[in-house]
Design a protein around this motif. Structure first.
Motif, PDB file in Angstrom:
ATOM      1  N   GLY A  85       0.861  -1.048   0.143  1.00  0.00           N
ATOM      2  CA  GLY A  85      -0.024   0.104  -0.342  1.00  0.00           C
ATOM      3  C   GLY A  85       0.733   1.281   0.227  1.00  0.00           C
ATOM      4  O   GLY A  85       2.039   1.134  -0.068  1.00  0.00           O
ATOM      5  N   ARG A  86       0.441   2.386   0.098  1.00  0.00           N
ATOM      6  CA  ARG A  86       0.833   3.672   0.135  1.00  0.00           C
ATOM      7  C   ARG A  86       1.471   4.008   1.465  1.00  0.00           C
ATOM      8  O   ARG A  86       2.361   4.789   1.564  1.00  0.00           O
ATOM      9  N   GLU A  87       0.937   3.222   2.580  1.00  0.00           N
ATOM     10  CA  GLU A  87       1.503   3.402   4.110  1.00  0.00           C
ATOM     11  C   GLU A  87       0.755   2.221   4.911  1.00  0.00           C
ATOM     12  O   GLU A  87      -0.048   1.664   4.525  1.00  0.00           O
ATOM     13  N   ASP A  88       1.616   2.383   6.019  1.00  0.00           N
ATOM     14  CA  ASP A  88       1.304   1.102   7.014  1.00  0.00           C
ATOM     15  C   ASP A  88       1.110  -0.099   6.612  1.00  0.00           C
ATOM     16  O   ASP A  88       0.514  -1.031   7.088  1.00  0.00           O
ATOM     17  N   GLY A  89       1.872  -0.443   5.476  1.00  0.00           N
ATOM     18  CA  GLY A  89       1.870  -2.008   5.099  1.00  0.00           C
ATOM     19  C   GLY A  89       3.546  -2.292   5.049  1.00  0.00           C
ATOM     20  O   GLY A  89       4.166  -1.845   5.664  1.00  0.00           O
ATOM     21  N   ASP A  90       3.659  -3.622   4.567  1.00  0.00           N
ATOM     22  CA  ASP A  90       4.960  -4.468   4.608  1.00  0.00           C
ATOM     23  C   ASP A  90       5.884  -3.561   3.267  1.00  0.00           C
ATOM     24  O   ASP A  90       7.061  -3.655   3.483  1.00  0.00           O
ATOM     25  N   ILE A  91       5.212  -3.199   2.453  1.00  0.00           N
ATOM     26  CA  ILE A  91       5.713  -2.500   1.314  1.00  0.00           C
ATOM     27  C   ILE A  91       4.811  -1.259   1.096  1.00  0.00           C
ATOM     28  O   ILE A  91       3.719  -1.376   0.573  1.00  0.00           O
ATOM     29  N   ASN A  92       5.611  -0.234   1.252  1.00  0.00           N
ATOM     30  CA  ASN A  92       4.989   1.173   1.069  1.00  0.00           C
ATOM     31  C   ASN A  92       5.526   1.896  -0.163  1.00  0.00           C
ATOM     32  O   ASN A  92       6.491   1.895  -0.363  1.00  0.00           O
ATOM     33  N   PHE A  93       4.636   2.729  -0.813  1.00  0.00           N
ATOM     34  CA  PHE A  93       4.952   3.491  -1.950  1.00  0.00           C
ATOM     35  C   PHE A  93       4.015   4.956  -1.713  1.00  0.00           C
ATOM     36  O   PHE A  93       3.182   5.094  -2.248  1.00  0.00           O
ATOM     37  N   PRO A  94       4.621   5.555  -0.851  1.00  0.00           N
ATOM     38  CA  PRO A  94       3.901   6.836  -0.412  1.00  0.00           C
ATOM     39  C   PRO A  94       3.888   7.778  -1.765  1.00  0.00           C
ATOM     40  O   PRO A  94       2.864   8.576  -1.599  1.00  0.00           O
ATOM     41  N   ALA A  95       4.841   7.580  -2.677  1.00  0.00           N
ATOM     42  CA  ALA A  95       4.604   8.680  -3.930  1.00  0.00           C
ATOM     43  C   ALA A  95       3.803   8.255  -5.009  1.00  0.00           C
ATOM     44  O   ALA A  95       3.618   9.002  -5.911  1.00  0.00           O
ATOM     45  N   ASP A  96       3.340   6.981  -4.846  1.00  0.00           N
ATOM     46  CA  ASP A  96       2.444   6.233  -5.958  1.00  0.00           C
ATOM     47  C   ASP A  96       1.174   6.887  -5.872  1.00  0.00           C
ATOM     48  O   ASP A  96       0.205   6.545  -4.633  1.00  0.00           O
ATOM     49  N   VAL A  97       0.269   7.811  -6.558  1.00  0.00           N
ATOM     50  CA  VAL A  97      -0.781   8.452  -6.368  1.00  0.00           C
ATOM     51  C   VAL A  97      -2.097   7.559  -6.768  1.00  0.00           C
ATOM     52  O   VAL A  97      -3.133   7.847  -6.282  1.00  0.00           O
ATOM     53  N   TYR A  98      -1.652   6.531  -7.346  1.00  0.00           N
ATOM     54  CA  TYR A  98      -2.631   5.515  -7.893  1.00  0.00           C
ATOM     55  C   TYR A  98      -2.866   4.540  -6.823  1.00  0.00           C
ATOM     56  O   TYR A  98      -3.705   3.393  -7.202  1.00  0.00           O
TER      57      TYR A  98
END
Length: 347
Positions: free
Chosen positions: A278-291
């Motif tokens: 996910g974008r946050e609070d996950g095992d793999i985070n991508f905060p810059a991925d708006v989709y």
């Protein structure tokens, strides 16, 4: 005249050819309507042998003319004009081309002269105003198209090749192969098939689906590959020396991020049986991925099987197809950078 052959005046059913007397209004064999003229007008009987007798029935002799005709001809409107009731019948029914007599719907023969009704009139299809109304046909709506959002592609042929060349063209998308995918109909259902493209066709999942090691899936703008845990290689060297490294943790599987060009980016091994992306609070985070949603998708191992689950994300989770896929109304597919929605026509 005494001794003359007795004649019976009647009508042959236009559906089953059963002969009935003129006074009978419905066929006793099939129940079909035998009234072919408005009340008050004479009905001319068929001549002998005009229609074949029904197999197994008694032979009947038809009178050559009706009693009204023998008495001086059929009744007609003053001045030779056609009665209005008959004009209305001609507008309602098919009109025999031989004698201009209205033939009720469903009858196979004219009740007056016996001429057959053309097959095109017996089985006349109803056409749609346009193929856009045909419920067995579909269209693709371009949801994400680099400035062409909302464009509609009506799939009215037997097959439709999507690619940089074909019936549905995306010539400016460098991630689309010349012949990328094919949308075609089988048993009145729309099917999509990858035509051996480099980047594949991604299908939006609903809920959870089973995946296997080597499968690719799309979350936001990130593509991941599911890989099994590598075999242990931490034994001693030939002289008994162990390789020094970070501590190892039990892991059921790992996810590899696939970068443009095919290189492997981030690799994450699961600590338990589940990895959340996910974008946050996950095992793999991508905060810059708006989709990508905050909690977008999970991959879980259960009893040796792997399951990909979409967590009600806004943009969905997509898995790369390995075989043909039947599509229904509301399905989404990614081809290159083009996102397409399937819409089935409704009449």
């Amino acid at each position: 005249m005494l001794g003359a052959e007795r004649t019976e005046i009647g009508v042959a059913c236009g559906k089953c050819d059963w002969f009935s007397l003129r006074s009978v209004e419905r066929c006793p064999e099939c129940g079909n309507d035998l009234v072919v003229q408005p009340a008050g007008q004479a009905i001319q009987a068929l001549s002998p042998g005009a229609l074949p007798a029904k197999a197994g029935s008694q032979s009947k002799t038809f009178g050559a003319r009706s009693e009204a005709a023998s008495a001086g001809g059929e009744s007609a409107a003053p001045g030779g004009e056609r009665p209005k009731e008959q004009e209305m019948d001609q507008a309602r029914y098919y009109v025999c081309e031989s004698c201009m007599t209205p033939v009720p719907s469903g009858h196979k023969f004219c009740g007056r002269c016996g001429a057959p009704v053309p097959e095109t009139m017996l089985h006349q299809p109803v056409d749609f105003y346009s193929d856009m109304q045909d419920p067995t046909r579909a269209r693709l709506i371009l949801i994400r198209g680099e400035g062409m959002d909302g464009l509609s592609y009506h799939l009215k042929a037997d097959e439709h090749v999507v690619g940089r060349q074909g019936q549905v063209e995306f010539p400016d998308d460098p991630f689309v192969s010349p012949r990328h995918a094919n949308f075609f109909y089988r048993d009145n259902r729309l099917v999509v098939r990858d035509e051996g493209s480099l980047n594949g066709v991604f299908f939006r999942i609903r809920g959870s689906v089973e995946i296997v090691p080597g499968d690719l899936f799309l979350v936001g703008e990130q593509i991941f590959r599911l890989d099994p845990t590598p075999k242990a290689s931490d034994g001693a060297d030939g002289d008994g020396t162990f390789f020094y490294s970070s501590p190892k943790y039990p892991s059921a599987f790992r996810l590899n991020q696939v970068l443009e060009g095919g290189a492997v980016g981030m690799t994450v091994c699961t600590r338990g049986t589940t990895i959340q992306v996910g974008r946050e609070d996950g095992d793999i985070n991508f905060p810059a991925d708006v989709y990508m949603s905050a909690r977008h998708a999970t991959v879980e191992e259960r009893e040796g099987k792997y399951f990909l689950t979409d967590l009600d994300s806004r943009n969905g989770t997509y898995v790369r197809l390995k075989a043909e896929r039947a599509l229904v109304h509301g399905d989404y597919v990614f081809i290159g950078r083009r996102l397409l929605r399937v819409e089935m026509n409704s009449n």
